[in-house]
Design a protein around this motif. Sequence first.
Motif, PDB file in Angstrom:
ATOM      1  N   GLY A 114       0.809  -1.209   0.000  1.00 45.25           N
ATOM      2  CA  GLY A 114       0.000   0.000   0.000  1.00 45.25           C
ATOM      3  C   GLY A 114       0.840   1.256   0.000  1.00 45.25           C
ATOM      4  N   CYS A 115       0.166   2.387  -0.090  1.00 49.47           N
ATOM      5  CA  CYS A 115       0.885   3.648  -0.161  1.00 49.47           C
ATOM      6  C   CYS A 115       0.013   4.790   0.346  1.00 49.47           C
ATOM      7  CB  CYS A 115       1.302   3.901  -1.612  1.00 49.47           C
ATOM      8  SG  CYS A 115       2.266   5.385  -1.764  1.00 49.47           S
ATOM      9  N   ASN A 116       0.640   5.686   1.141  1.00 40.49           N
ATOM     10  CA  ASN A 116      -0.088   6.854   1.664  1.00 40.49           C
ATOM     11  C   ASN A 116       0.342   8.140   0.970  1.00 40.49           C
ATOM     12  OD1 ASN A 116      -0.921   4.994   3.513  1.00 40.49           O
ATOM     13  ND2 ASN A 116       0.188   5.860   5.240  1.00 40.49           N
ATOM     14  N   LYS A 117       1.153   8.033  -0.078  1.00 40.31           N
ATOM     15  CA  LYS A 117       1.772   9.248  -0.615  1.00 40.31           C
ATOM     16  C   LYS A 117       0.853  10.034  -1.553  1.00 40.31           C
ATOM     17  CE  LYS A 117       5.691   8.300   1.342  1.00 40.31           C
ATOM     18  NZ  LYS A 117       5.032   7.275   2.188  1.00 40.31           N
ATOM     19  N   TYR A 118      -0.010   9.367  -2.232  1.00 41.82           N
ATOM     20  CA  TYR A 118      -0.949  10.034  -3.149  1.00 41.82           C
ATOM     21  C   TYR A 118      -0.257  10.954  -4.147  1.00 41.82           C
ATOM     22  CZ  TYR A 118      -4.774   8.129  -0.440  1.00 41.82           C
ATOM     23  OH  TYR A 118      -5.642   7.269   0.169  1.00 41.82           O
ATOM     24  N   CYS A 119       0.784  10.456  -4.810  1.00 42.17           N
ATOM     25  CA  CYS A 119       1.342  11.218  -5.932  1.00 42.17           C
ATOM     26  C   CYS A 119       0.167  11.464  -6.880  1.00 42.17           C
ATOM     27  CB  CYS A 119       2.423  10.417  -6.638  1.00 42.17           C
ATOM     28  SG  CYS A 119       3.798  10.023  -5.561  1.00 42.17           S
ATOM     29  N   SER A 120       0.140  12.662  -7.494  1.00 41.59           N
ATOM     30  CA  SER A 120      -1.107  13.041  -8.166  1.00 41.59           C
ATOM     31  C   SER A 120      -1.444  12.175  -9.377  1.00 41.59           C
ATOM     32  CB  SER A 120      -1.052  14.513  -8.577  1.00 41.59           C
ATOM     33  OG  SER A 120      -0.030  14.689  -9.524  1.00 41.59           O
ATOM     34  N   PHE A 121      -0.435  11.454  -9.912  1.00 41.21           N
ATOM     35  CA  PHE A 121      -0.689  10.649 -11.116  1.00 41.21           C
ATOM     36  C   PHE A 121      -1.036   9.202 -10.803  1.00 41.21           C
ATOM     37  CE2 PHE A 121       3.845  10.806 -10.065  1.00 41.21           C
ATOM     38  CZ  PHE A 121       4.117   9.458  -9.876  1.00 41.21           C
ATOM     39  N   CYS A 122      -0.930   8.800  -9.550  1.00 41.19           N
ATOM     40  CA  CYS A 122      -0.838   7.361  -9.257  1.00 41.19           C
ATOM     41  C   CYS A 122      -2.114   6.754  -8.664  1.00 41.19           C
ATOM     42  CB  CYS A 122       0.338   7.133  -8.318  1.00 41.19           C
ATOM     43  SG  CYS A 122       0.694   5.397  -8.026  1.00 41.19           S
ATOM     44  N   ILE A 123      -2.438   5.570  -9.145  1.00 43.95           N
ATOM     45  CA  ILE A 123      -3.654   4.875  -8.725  1.00 43.95           C
ATOM     46  C   ILE A 123      -3.409   3.977  -7.505  1.00 43.95           C
ATOM     47  CG2 ILE A 123      -3.329   2.824 -10.218  1.00 43.95           C
ATOM     48  CD1 ILE A 123      -6.635   4.693  -9.973  1.00 43.95           C
ATOM     49  N   VAL A 124      -2.128   3.704  -7.224  1.00 44.80           N
ATOM     50  CA  VAL A 124      -1.798   2.699  -6.196  1.00 44.80           C
ATOM     51  C   VAL A 124      -2.470   2.944  -4.836  1.00 44.80           C
ATOM     52  CG1 VAL A 124       0.109   1.680  -4.848  1.00 44.80           C
ATOM     53  CG2 VAL A 124       0.310   1.888  -7.316  1.00 44.80           C
ATOM     54  N   PRO A 125      -2.435   4.183  -4.282  1.00 51.64           N
ATOM     55  CA  PRO A 125      -3.072   4.362  -2.966  1.00 51.64           C
ATOM     56  C   PRO A 125      -4.557   3.993  -2.975  1.00 51.64           C
ATOM     57  CG  PRO A 125      -1.725   6.253  -3.515  1.00 51.64           C
ATOM     58  CD  PRO A 125      -1.816   5.425  -4.761  1.00 51.64           C
ATOM     59  N   SER A 162      11.891   2.389  -3.087  1.00 46.16           N
ATOM     60  CA  SER A 162      11.960   3.352  -1.996  1.00 46.16           C
ATOM     61  C   SER A 162      11.580   4.726  -2.541  1.00 46.16           C
ATOM     62  CB  SER A 162      13.349   3.365  -1.389  1.00 46.16           C
ATOM     63  OG  SER A 162      14.313   3.531  -2.389  1.00 46.16           O
ATOM     64  N   HIS A 163      11.249   5.627  -1.629  1.00 47.45           N
ATOM     65  CA  HIS A 163      10.794   6.956  -2.023  1.00 47.45           C
ATOM     66  C   HIS A 163      11.800   7.994  -1.522  1.00 47.45           C
ATOM     67  CE1 HIS A 163       8.391  10.534  -2.407  1.00 47.45           C
ATOM     68  NE2 HIS A 163       7.436   9.839  -3.011  1.00 47.45           N
ATOM     69  N   PRO A 164      12.202   8.948  -2.359  1.00 46.40           N
ATOM     70  CA  PRO A 164      13.219   9.926  -1.936  1.00 46.40           C
ATOM     71  C   PRO A 164      12.823  10.701  -0.673  1.00 46.40           C
ATOM     72  CG  PRO A 164      12.818  10.100  -4.288  1.00 46.40           C
ATOM     73  CD  PRO A 164      11.795   9.145  -3.757  1.00 46.40           C
ATOM     74  N   LYS A 183       3.082  16.139  -6.827  1.00 47.14           N
ATOM     75  CA  LYS A 183       2.985  15.989  -5.363  1.00 47.14           C
ATOM     76  C   LYS A 183       3.957  14.923  -4.847  1.00 47.14           C
ATOM     77  CE  LYS A 183      -1.418  18.125  -4.719  1.00 47.14           C
ATOM     78  NZ  LYS A 183      -0.803  19.438  -4.990  1.00 47.14           N
ATOM     79  N   ARG A 184       5.197  15.014  -5.330  1.00 50.85           N
ATOM     80  CA  ARG A 184       6.194  14.033  -4.925  1.00 50.85           C
ATOM     81  C   ARG A 184       6.826  14.353  -3.573  1.00 50.85           C
ATOM     82  NH1 ARG A 184       6.800   8.966  -6.536  1.00 50.85           N
ATOM     83  NH2 ARG A 184       9.072   9.057  -6.454  1.00 50.85           N
ATOM     84  N   GLY A 185       6.775  15.630  -3.177  1.00 53.64           N
ATOM     85  CA  GLY A 185       7.234  15.953  -1.818  1.00 53.64           C
ATOM     86  C   GLY A 185       8.723  16.171  -1.664  1.00 53.64           C
TER      87      GLY A 185
HETATM   88 FE1  F3S Z   1       2.881   5.811  -3.862  1.00 55.18          FE
HETATM   89 FE2  F3S Z   1       2.353   5.765  -6.395  1.00 55.18          FE
HETATM   90 FE3  F3S Z   1       3.653   7.761  -5.426  1.00 55.18          FE
HETATM   91  S1  F3S Z   1       2.886   4.038  -5.168  1.00 55.18           S
HETATM   92  S2  F3S Z   1       4.808   6.930  -3.812  1.00 55.18           S
HETATM   93  S3  F3S Z   1       1.564   7.214  -4.898  1.00 55.18           S
HETATM   94  S4  F3S Z   1       4.127   6.724  -7.318  1.00 55.18           S
END
Ligand code: F3S
Length: 448
Positions: free
Chosen positions: A162-173, A246-248, A285-287
Amino acid sequence: MNKKIIKKKIYIKTWGCQMNEHDSSIIENILTKTNNYVITKNPEKSDILILNTCSIREKAQEKLFHQLGRWKNFQKKNSNIRIAVGGCVATQEGKKIYKRARFVNIIFGPQTLHKLPELIHQSYHTTNLIIDVTTSSLKKFESSINTRVNKKFTSFVTIMEGCNKYCSFCIVPYSRGKEVSRQHKHILSEIKKLSTLGVREVVLLGQNVNAYKTYDYINKIKYNFSDLLYSISRIPKINRIRYITSHPMEFGEDIITAYKYIPQLTNFLHLPVQSGSNKILRLMKRGYTIEEYEDLINKLKFIRPNISISSDFIVGFPGETHQDFQKTLQFISKINFDTSYSFIYSPRPGTRAAKLADCTTIEEKKNRLSLLQKKITQQSFQWRRRMLGTVQSVLVEGSSKNNTQELYGRTENNRIIYFFGKSELIGNFVQLKVIDINYNTYLKGVIN
Ligand code: F3S
Ligand code: SAH
């Protein structure tokens, strides 16, 4: 007299990411462990067809119905065939899949695949759709401790999901749910078990491995990703540790320092930057900024001067101008990335970026992707060239198909290298001197 069990044949089709590949191997594990099923590579001959979907980068819906349409024909010929749809698209679309494809029997999610034996069993006793797509559970790992080694001497081990980051392009969260970490005791005992089966290299798996954290309520101790790395490094015979992804943003000093004290951590790191433009990183929204990313890499290079860095890039993100793209190319040179995965931005329904205006033509996006890939290929070749004459630590994976005296293995930076040696070396590490390089395939070496 023992009645011979006729095992049902299962065919699994997997789309997309590494996480999904690993999930499919867990499905295989769970089902074959029950002794009622065998895996087949032939969909036409199978009793149960499982589709493990992924929607990270492509418009998965239409592809899904195409695939299901093909399988429907098998079911028409044999009504006993069961069709199950799992993975991210199943979680997102749920019952909608059934509305368009009423012949589907089971819908399960990435977090419920451990229930498959039960769901399949139920499907033989009802004509109703069986659906279970609940999220935020890591039970699947504990019900199938991974004693199946993915590649003889290398094994994936999921540490979080899972993921809590919610990058604006990403469906994963949305599709995989919130970050959940496995108990470290479970992870460590799985790796210990794998080491007794001959595994020498583990690849820790998770959407954001460095967000890993657990809490020991009895001793009131927090346990994070670097703690896990130190614990794994103390397991005998696990000589290489890799991790993706990993995330920067959460790459703290403790992880950087781990590179000083843990020789098992490879001189290779996949750390997605996505873009070399701060404006685009903000929109994504990469942070982090490119300066922060660069600072992090410099600190790592101070400890490990030869570390090679790989990344993911998205080109053609909404608002990316020619100048933004040039900044990405410049950043690729500056960091001197070794390899990369690069993609044209694809809007995912429900994500924030899907609402952004996008004026760049698809031709221009394709052009940018090809320029970026050309640049990385050149840099990758330079990395390969620099390896000529150096001594590399290689995990020997097997013998070459054409010549059994020729063995092959993998360097820390993931290059395949061939050399002549005795088969006893398979599954062990050797030090090889690189004597020949090839533009984009393999290296040749001799035992040092
Ligand atoms: Fe998470 Fe997708 Fe960003 S998995 S870190 S929201 S690229
Ligand atoms: N958790 C990882 C990986 C996420 S998905 C991370 O933090 O980066 C893997 C890669 O797919 C991403 O790094 C990104 O480059 C790409 N990707 C994700 N969503 C995308 C989209 N909508 N369009 C194009 N590429 C995408």
